[in-house]
Design a protein around this motif. Structure first.
Motif, PDB file in Angstrom:
ATOM      1  N   LEU A 127       3.769 -15.998   4.532  1.00  0.00           N
ATOM      2  CA  LEU A 127       3.200 -16.153   5.862  1.00  0.00           C
ATOM      3  C   LEU A 127       2.199 -15.055   6.180  1.00  0.00           C
ATOM      4  N   LEU A 128       2.420 -13.850   5.631  1.00  0.00           N
ATOM      5  CA  LEU A 128       1.562 -12.719   5.948  1.00  0.00           C
ATOM      6  C   LEU A 128       0.394 -12.559   4.998  1.00  0.00           C
ATOM      7  N   ARG A 129       0.369 -13.317   3.921  1.00  0.00           N
ATOM      8  CA  ARG A 129      -0.723 -13.159   2.961  1.00  0.00           C
ATOM      9  C   ARG A 129      -2.023 -13.668   3.578  1.00  0.00           C
ATOM     10  N   ALA A 130      -3.143 -13.448   2.888  1.00  0.00           N
ATOM     11  CA  ALA A 130      -4.453 -13.798   3.419  1.00  0.00           C
ATOM     12  C   ALA A 130      -4.547 -15.288   3.690  1.00  0.00           C
ATOM     13  N   ALA A 131      -5.351 -15.619   4.697  1.00  0.00           N
ATOM     14  CA  ALA A 131      -5.567 -17.018   5.037  1.00  0.00           C
ATOM     15  C   ALA A 131      -6.256 -17.725   3.880  1.00  0.00           C
ATOM     16  N   PRO A 132      -6.109 -19.039   3.774  1.00  0.00           N
ATOM     17  CA  PRO A 132      -6.763 -19.769   2.692  1.00  0.00           C
ATOM     18  C   PRO A 132      -8.279 -19.675   2.818  1.00  0.00           C
ATOM     19  N   PRO A 133      -9.014 -19.859   1.725  1.00  0.00           N
ATOM     20  CA  PRO A 133     -10.472 -19.744   1.777  1.00  0.00           C
ATOM     21  C   PRO A 133     -11.082 -20.831   2.648  1.00  0.00           C
ATOM     22  N   GLN A 134     -12.207 -20.492   3.283  1.00  0.00           N
ATOM     23  CA  GLN A 134     -12.931 -21.476   4.079  1.00  0.00           C
ATOM     24  C   GLN A 134     -13.743 -22.420   3.195  1.00  0.00           C
ATOM     25  N   MET A 135     -14.282 -21.867   2.098  1.00  0.00           N
ATOM     26  CA  MET A 135     -15.105 -22.655   1.187  1.00  0.00           C
ATOM     27  C   MET A 135     -14.753 -22.308  -0.256  1.00  0.00           C
ATOM     28  N   VAL A 136     -14.922 -23.286  -1.120  1.00  0.00           N
ATOM     29  CA  VAL A 136     -14.682 -23.095  -2.555  1.00  0.00           C
ATOM     30  C   VAL A 136     -15.891 -23.632  -3.308  1.00  0.00           C
ATOM     31  N   ALA A 137     -16.363 -22.867  -4.276  1.00  0.00           N
ATOM     32  CA  ALA A 137     -17.490 -23.296  -5.105  1.00  0.00           C
ATOM     33  C   ALA A 137     -17.116 -23.133  -6.560  1.00  0.00           C
ATOM     34  N   VAL A 138     -17.295 -24.181  -7.355  1.00  0.00           N
ATOM     35  CA  VAL A 138     -17.087 -24.118  -8.806  1.00  0.00           C
ATOM     36  C   VAL A 138     -18.459 -23.954  -9.450  1.00  0.00           C
ATOM     37  N   LEU A 139     -18.673 -22.814 -10.114  1.00  0.00           N
ATOM     38  CA  LEU A 139     -19.963 -22.515 -10.715  1.00  0.00           C
ATOM     39  C   LEU A 139     -20.008 -23.104 -12.120  1.00  0.00           C
ATOM     40  N   LEU A 140     -21.027 -23.911 -12.380  1.00  0.00           N
ATOM     41  CA  LEU A 140     -21.153 -24.625 -13.644  1.00  0.00           C
ATOM     42  C   LEU A 140     -22.265 -24.015 -14.483  1.00  0.00           C
ATOM     43  N   SER A 141     -22.103 -24.121 -15.806  1.00  0.00           N
ATOM     44  CA  SER A 141     -23.147 -23.692 -16.722  1.00  0.00           C
ATOM     45  C   SER A 141     -24.280 -24.710 -16.715  1.00  0.00           C
ATOM     46  N   ALA A 142     -25.346 -24.413 -17.469  1.00  0.00           N
ATOM     47  CA  ALA A 142     -26.454 -25.356 -17.564  1.00  0.00           C
ATOM     48  C   ALA A 142     -26.018 -26.662 -18.213  1.00  0.00           C
ATOM     49  N   GLU A 143     -24.924 -26.599 -18.999  1.00  0.00           N
ATOM     50  CA  GLU A 143     -24.400 -27.796 -19.652  1.00  0.00           C
ATOM     51  C   GLU A 143     -23.381 -28.528 -18.787  1.00  0.00           C
ATOM     52  N   GLY A 144     -23.136 -28.023 -17.577  1.00  0.00           N
ATOM     53  CA  GLY A 144     -22.198 -28.679 -16.673  1.00  0.00           C
ATOM     54  C   GLY A 144     -20.756 -28.290 -16.876  1.00  0.00           C
ATOM     55  N   GLN A 145     -20.475 -27.209 -17.609  1.00  0.00           N
ATOM     56  CA  GLN A 145     -19.108 -26.758 -17.836  1.00  0.00           C
ATOM     57  C   GLN A 145     -18.679 -25.788 -16.736  1.00  0.00           C
ATOM     58  N   PRO A 146     -17.472 -25.977 -16.143  1.00  0.00           N
ATOM     59  CA  PRO A 146     -17.002 -25.031 -15.117  1.00  0.00           C
ATOM     60  C   PRO A 146     -16.695 -23.673 -15.732  1.00  0.00           C
ATOM     61  N   LEU A 147     -17.306 -22.618 -15.190  1.00  0.00           N
ATOM     62  CA  LEU A 147     -17.143 -21.268 -15.720  1.00  0.00           C
ATOM     63  C   LEU A 147     -16.426 -20.333 -14.747  1.00  0.00           C
ATOM     64  N   VAL A 148     -16.749 -20.461 -13.480  1.00  0.00           N
ATOM     65  CA  VAL A 148     -16.251 -19.525 -12.473  1.00  0.00           C
ATOM     66  C   VAL A 148     -15.948 -20.312 -11.204  1.00  0.00           C
ATOM     67  N   MET A 149     -14.894 -19.906 -10.489  1.00  0.00           N
ATOM     68  CA  MET A 149     -14.623 -20.458  -9.174  1.00  0.00           C
ATOM     69  C   MET A 149     -14.699 -19.342  -8.144  1.00  0.00           C
ATOM     70  N   VAL A 150     -15.405 -19.609  -7.051  1.00  0.00           N
ATOM     71  CA  VAL A 150     -15.574 -18.640  -5.965  1.00  0.00           C
ATOM     72  C   VAL A 150     -14.869 -19.177  -4.732  1.00  0.00           C
ATOM     73  N   GLU A 151     -13.999 -18.365  -4.147  1.00  0.00           N
ATOM     74  CA  GLU A 151     -13.318 -18.697  -2.890  1.00  0.00           C
ATOM     75  C   GLU A 151     -13.870 -17.784  -1.802  1.00  0.00           C
ATOM     76  N   ALA A 152     -14.566 -18.362  -0.837  1.00  0.00           N
ATOM     77  CA  ALA A 152     -15.156 -17.597   0.259  1.00  0.00           C
ATOM     78  C   ALA A 152     -14.239 -17.656   1.469  1.00  0.00           C
ATOM     79  N   TYR A 153     -13.882 -16.476   2.012  1.00  0.00           N
ATOM     80  CA  TYR A 153     -12.878 -16.401   3.068  1.00  0.00           C
ATOM     81  C   TYR A 153     -13.458 -16.274   4.464  1.00  0.00           C
ATOM     82  N   GLY A 154     -14.766 -16.158   4.592  1.00  0.00           N
ATOM     83  CA  GLY A 154     -15.353 -16.061   5.924  1.00  0.00           C
ATOM     84  C   GLY A 154     -15.281 -14.687   6.537  1.00  0.00           C
ATOM     85  N   ASP A 155     -14.792 -13.677   5.786  1.00  0.00           N
ATOM     86  CA  ASP A 155     -14.734 -12.303   6.295  1.00  0.00           C
ATOM     87  C   ASP A 155     -15.548 -11.374   5.404  1.00  0.00           C
TER      88      ASP A 155
END
Length: 243
Positions: A127-155
Motif C-alpha cells: 500500500l505504501l509503495r510508489a503509485a503505478p506509472p502514468q505512462m508506459v513506453a516499450v522502446l523498439l529497435s530498428a528491426e521492431g524488437q522490444p529492447l527497453v521498457m520505460v515507466e513514467a510516473y508523472g513526478d
C-alpha cells in the motif's frame, strides 16, 4: 542492506522472474518463496501488471504438439479399468503427552502469529509503495524488437527496465530522452549508470501524455555534451496509459 536496497533488489528479482530472465533453478527458487514471502509475491504481482503492456508486442505462438504429448504423458491421467493406487500405510498414532502437546500448541500459535505479522507487513509495503506509472513506453529497435521498457510516473522520474542484453561500446553510456512537447526538442531524463534496470530522475517536466516519444541513445561517457541526442538510437517508442 538497507530497506530501500532490499526493496529494489526484490523488485528487480520479481521483474526478471516475470520476464523469464532467470534460469530454471533461480525461477524455481522464486516460485517456492512466493507462498511464504508476501513482499516478493506483491512485487511479482506488480511486475505482472506493469509488463502486461509488453505482452501486446509479442506474437501469438501456439504450443507445439510435442509439448502437449509430453504434458499428457506426465499428467498421470487415470486409465479406465486400471486398479486405483493404494495410499501408503500410515504409522499408528501415538498419544501426545500433555506437556508436549502444550509446547506444540504454543509453537503453532507463534508460527501463526509470525505469519500474520509478515503478511501484514507485506500488505502495508504494497500500500505504501510508489503509485503505478502514468505512462508506459516499450522502446523498439530498428528491426521492431522490444529492447527497453520505460515507466513514467508523472513526478519527473522514470523506471527503465532492460528487456534484453545490450552491447555497450567502451567509453560510451546510454541516455534516456523524451519529447514532452511534440514540436520541441528532446529533453534528457538522465544518463543510465549501467545496463541494469534503474530509476532515473530528470528535470521539471509536465505530466507524461499518451503518444509521448521516448528514446535511448548511445552517448559519450557522462552524457551528451550538447544537451541533445548526438549518438545512434538504441530504441524508441511512444507512451501508452497502462490498463
Amino acid at each position: 542492506m538497507s530497506g530501500a536496497e532490499g526493496s529494489q533488489d526484490r523488485s528487480t528479482l520479481a521483474e526478471e522472474y516475470v520476464l523469464g530472465l532467470l534460469d530454471d533453478a533461480e525461477a524455481a527458487s522464486v516460485a517456492a518463496r512466493l507462498p511464504r514471502d508476501a513482499a516478493l509475491a506483491a512485487s511479482v504481482a506488480a511486475a505482472e501488471d506493469r509488463f502486461a503492456e509488453l505482452s501486446y508486442t509479442a506474437p501469438d505462438l501456439g504450443a507445439p504438439d510435442a509439448l502437449w504429448r509430453r504434458i499428457e504423458a506426465e499428467a498421470a491421467i487415470p486409465v479406465p479399468g486400471a486398479p486405483a493406487a493404494r495410499a501408503p500405510a500410515q504409522p499408528p498414532m501415538r498419544a501426545t503427552p500433555p506437556r508436549a502437546a502444550a509446547r506444540t500448541f504454543r509453537t503453532a500459535a507463534l508460527a501463526g502469529l509470525a505469519a500474520s505479522v509478515l503478511l501484514g507487513a507485506g500488505l502495508v509495503w504494497q500500500l505504501l509503495r510508489a503509485a503505478p506509472p502514468q505512462m508506459v513506453a516499450v522502446l523498439l529497435s530498428a528491426e521492431g524488437q522490444p529492447l527497453v521498457m520505460v515507466e513514467a510516473y508523472g513526478d519527473d522520474s522514470a523506471r527503465v527496465v532492460m528487456l534484453t542484453d545490450v552491447a555497450l561500446p567502451a567509453g560510451q553510456a546510454l541516455q534516456l530522452w523524451t519529447k514532452p512537447d511534440p514540436a520541441g526538442p528532446p529533453v534528457s531524463l538522465g544518463v543510465l549508470p549501467g545496463l541494469d534496470s534503474v530509476t532515473v530522475r530528470g528535470p521539471d517536466l509536465p505530466a507524461p501524455q499518451s503518444d509521448q516519444l521516448y528514446e535511448i541513445t548511445f552517448e559519450q561517457a557522462g552524457g551528451s555534451p550538447t544537451g541533445l541526442p548526438t549518438g545512434p538510437i538504441l530504441g524508441k517508442g511512444f507512451a501508452r496509459a497502462p490498463r
